[in-house]
Scaffold this motif. Structure first.
Motif, short mmCIF file in Angstrom:
data_model
loop_
_atom_site.label_atom_id
_atom_site.label_comp_id
_atom_site.label_asym_id
_atom_site.label_seq_id
_atom_site.Cartn_x
_atom_site.Cartn_y
_atom_site.Cartn_z
N TYR A 22 -10.76 -3.83 -4.50
CA TYR A 22 -9.54 -3.56 -3.75
C TYR A 22 -9.40 -2.07 -3.41
O TYR A 22 -8.85 -1.71 -2.37
N GLU A 23 -9.90 -1.21 -4.28
CA GLU A 23 -9.85 0.23 -4.00
C GLU A 23 -10.72 0.55 -2.79
O GLU A 23 -10.32 1.34 -1.92
N SER A 26 -9.11 -0.90 0.41
CA SER A 26 -7.90 -0.20 0.84
C SER A 26 -8.20 1.02 1.70
O SER A 26 -7.37 1.44 2.51
N ARG A 36 1.78 3.22 1.35
CA ARG A 36 0.53 2.54 1.00
C ARG A 36 0.76 1.38 0.02
O ARG A 36 -0.14 0.96 -0.70
N GLY A 37 1.99 0.86 0.03
CA GLY A 37 2.29 -0.30 -0.79
C GLY A 37 1.88 -1.60 -0.13
O GLY A 37 1.63 -2.61 -0.81
N LYS A 113 0.78 -3.93 -3.20
CA LYS A 113 0.94 -3.32 -4.51
C LYS A 113 2.05 -4.05 -5.28
O LYS A 113 2.86 -4.76 -4.68
N ASN A 130 1.83 -5.91 -13.21
CA ASN A 130 1.37 -4.82 -12.35
C ASN A 130 0.13 -5.18 -11.52
O ASN A 130 -0.78 -4.36 -11.36
N THR A 132 -2.05 -5.95 -8.22
CA THR A 132 -2.19 -5.83 -6.77
C THR A 132 -2.84 -7.12 -6.28
O THR A 132 -3.85 -7.57 -6.84
#
Length: 332
Positions: A22-23, A26, A36-37, A113, A130, A132
């Motif tokens: 996901y990083e 993104s 960036r949510g 997010k 928490n 994503t």
């Protein structure tokens, strides 16, 4: 929807440069929330206007957790997805923001997010704290119901103050809603929407200079009403609206066909034949019309045979009674 045998949660090369899937994803996505949510990647472009606030949307979606092949939530298995109203039926803030950025026919991938998804607590046992999440969303269609609902709540006098273009737009929206409900086999609800559209159009028919603009829209609604009453097993009402449609267009094949179907159900066979033959004349190769004529022919033939059988039995019975009386007379 993703076009791959692997789920979007397990992208190729997970360990490259020590970044998570996901990083890495993104980095090439568009920020639509400003913080960036909510990030977006368009897979297939759509067309037309973007979704309006308070619209009702028809979407297919699948939600994925990182490193997981299968979605934790999806409506793609449904034949007809449920119509959802923005601001009421959609629980994820991120999905709502994402939909407002989409156009009809668009397919997009979103990263939400935690703030825009399931928060710090998650949604046990499926969603960890928490988390994503990734959603693939396809916007099939949307209808701006807010405008229509507000207009229909006005009095007749207030509605008359608006230009015809506005009335036609609202009536078209009501009819589109009816069509969606019809496809879901919600025939009573569809009927209500069609009648709302018809009422709006009837009020404008009184203005002679607008009649030629209103009648084409009215014809479509009348055809819909005739069809929905057939589905509700109310052929008399189906015939009524079909005949109203024929007052606008006497050669309309659909109206003739609906009237023929209604008369067949009402056992008005001569009238049914008249309507269906006229429909066939307009569309000689129409499969449905030809099949209905065959059905009518079979029905009438069966009735003739039944009548003949009854008549023959009556004749035999009369002969037997006559013979019995004669025998009694001779024996007396």
């Amino acid at each position: 929807m993703g076009g791959s045998t692997r789920g979007p949660g397990t992208l190729d090369g997970d360990e490259v440069l020590g970044q998570s899937p996901y990083e890495r994803l993104s980095q090439r996505m568009l920020d639509i929330s400003g913080d960036r949510g909510v990030l977006k990647d368009i897979i297939r472009e759509g067309a037309g206007d973007t979704v309006t606030p308070d619209a009702s949307v028809l979407v297919k979606y699948s939600g994925y957790l990182e490193h997981m092949d299968k979605p934790f939530d999806s409506n793609c298995f449904r034949k007809t997805p449920r119509l959802m109203k923005v601001g009421e039926d959609i629980t994820l803030w991120g999905m709502e923001l994402g939909l407002l950025s989409m156009r009809r026919g668009e397919l997009a991938r979103f990263l939400f997010k935690p703030t825009y998804a399931y928060g710090t607590l998650g949604c046990p046992p499926l969603i960890p704290p928490n988390a994503t999440v990734l959603f693939e969303i396809e916007l099939i269609d949307f209808l701006d119901s807010a405008e229509s609902d507000k207009f229909c709540a006005l009095t007749a006098e207030q509605q008359e103050q608006f230009p015809l273009e506005k009335v036609l737009k609202v009536a078209a929206t009501e009819r589109e809603f009816g069509n969606y409900l019809f496809r879901q086999n919600r025939f009573c609800d569809a009927k209500v929407r069609y009648k709302r559209a018809l009422l709006l159009l009837h009020r404008r028919l009184a203005i002679c200079e607008e009649q030629h603009l209103v009648e084409p829209a009215e014809l479509l609604v009348l055809l819909n009403l005739s069809f929905v009453y057939l589905k509700l097993d109310r052929p008399a009402m189906a015939l009524r609206y079909g005949e109203q449609a024929l007052l606008i267009d006497q050669r309309n094949a659909k109206a003739l066909f609906r009237c023929g179907q209604a008369c067949l159900l009402l056992t008005e066979y001569e009238q049914a034949r008249d309507f269906l033959v006229r429909a066939q004349k307009e569309q000689p190769c129409n499969h449905d019309i030809n099949n209905e004529l065959k059905k009518l022919s079979r029905t009438t033939n069966e009735l003739v045979l039944c009548d003949s059988f009854i008549s023959e039995k009556d004749i035999n019975l009369l002969e037997m009674l006559s013979f019995g009386r004669s025998a009694k007379w001779f024996s007396g």
